[in-house]
Scaffold this motif. Structure first.
Motif, PDB file in Angstrom:
ATOM      1  N   ASP A 160       0.830  -1.186   0.000  1.00 41.91           N
ATOM      2  CA  ASP A 160       0.000   0.000   0.000  1.00 41.91           C
ATOM      3  C   ASP A 160       0.867   1.238   0.000  1.00 41.91           C
ATOM      4  O   ASP A 160       1.538   1.516   0.966  1.00 41.91           O
ATOM      5  CB  ASP A 160      -0.904  -0.025   1.228  1.00 41.91           C
ATOM      6  N   SER A 169      -0.470   4.318  -0.695  1.00 46.03           N
ATOM      7  CA  SER A 169      -1.387   5.441  -0.744  1.00 46.03           C
ATOM      8  C   SER A 169      -0.712   6.666  -0.142  1.00 46.03           C
ATOM      9  O   SER A 169       0.212   6.567   0.660  1.00 46.03           O
ATOM     10  CB  SER A 169      -2.677   5.119   0.006  1.00 46.03           C
ATOM     11  N   GLN A 191      -0.662   6.846   3.732  1.00 43.81           N
ATOM     12  CA  GLN A 191       0.246   5.881   4.337  1.00 43.81           C
ATOM     13  C   GLN A 191       1.689   6.325   4.126  1.00 43.81           C
ATOM     14  O   GLN A 191       2.499   6.317   5.052  1.00 43.81           O
ATOM     15  CB  GLN A 191       0.016   4.485   3.749  1.00 43.81           C
TER      16      GLN A 191
END
Length: 146
Positions: free
Chosen positions: A5, A7, A10
């Motif tokens: 992840d 994103s 994050q």
């Protein structure tokens, strides 16, 4: 299971961890470092998700637990790229396996992680760089939330 992840939220949160870790380490050698450790853990608990290298089948994935000199350790990561790098460089997993992670929302991750104590896991290691005994996670969460 998901691909690592990356994103924006994050990645932005994970970028705070290395300098906070360095500050906590430096403060620990020059004093008690409690404020710096709190800042580090506050950032860890502010991550949207804690990431874990997925092991087992796609139907029943489980997080990677490594045997260390201090006992069974659950390895968590603050961003997908760190998990993937550890999986390929330390565990020598093929790329297609190394790229699979469990992304657990931080709000539920703490209780989930603490539950691994029933299976003999003694601590959680973040980014292969810093750790906490499982029994300390709930008090750390309460401390940084307050």
């Amino acid at each position: 299971m998901t691909e690592p992840d990356d994103s924006a939220a994050q990645a932005e949160s994970a970028a705070l961890i290395p300098p906070l870790l360095e500050a906590a380490r430096a403060a620990g050698t020059e004093g008690d470092g409690i404020a710096e450790q709190r800042a580090l853990w506050r950032a860890v608990f502010a991550l949207p998700r804690w990431l874990f290298i997925a092991r087992g089948g796609l139907e029943e994935p489980r997080p990677f637990i490594g045997e260390t000199p201090d006992g069974p350790t659950l390895f968590a990561f603050t961003e997908g790229a760190r998990a993937q790098r550890f999986a390929t460089e330390q565990l020598h997993l093929p790329e297609e396996e190394a790229g699979l992670v469990l992304a657990i929302p931080t709000a539920s991750a703490v209780d989930w992680v603490v539950g691994f104590g029933e299976y003999g896991v003694t601590r959680i290691m973040f980014d292969d760089a810093f750790f906490a005994p499982l029994g300390n996670l709930l008090p750390i969460r309460a401390d940084v939330a307050g």
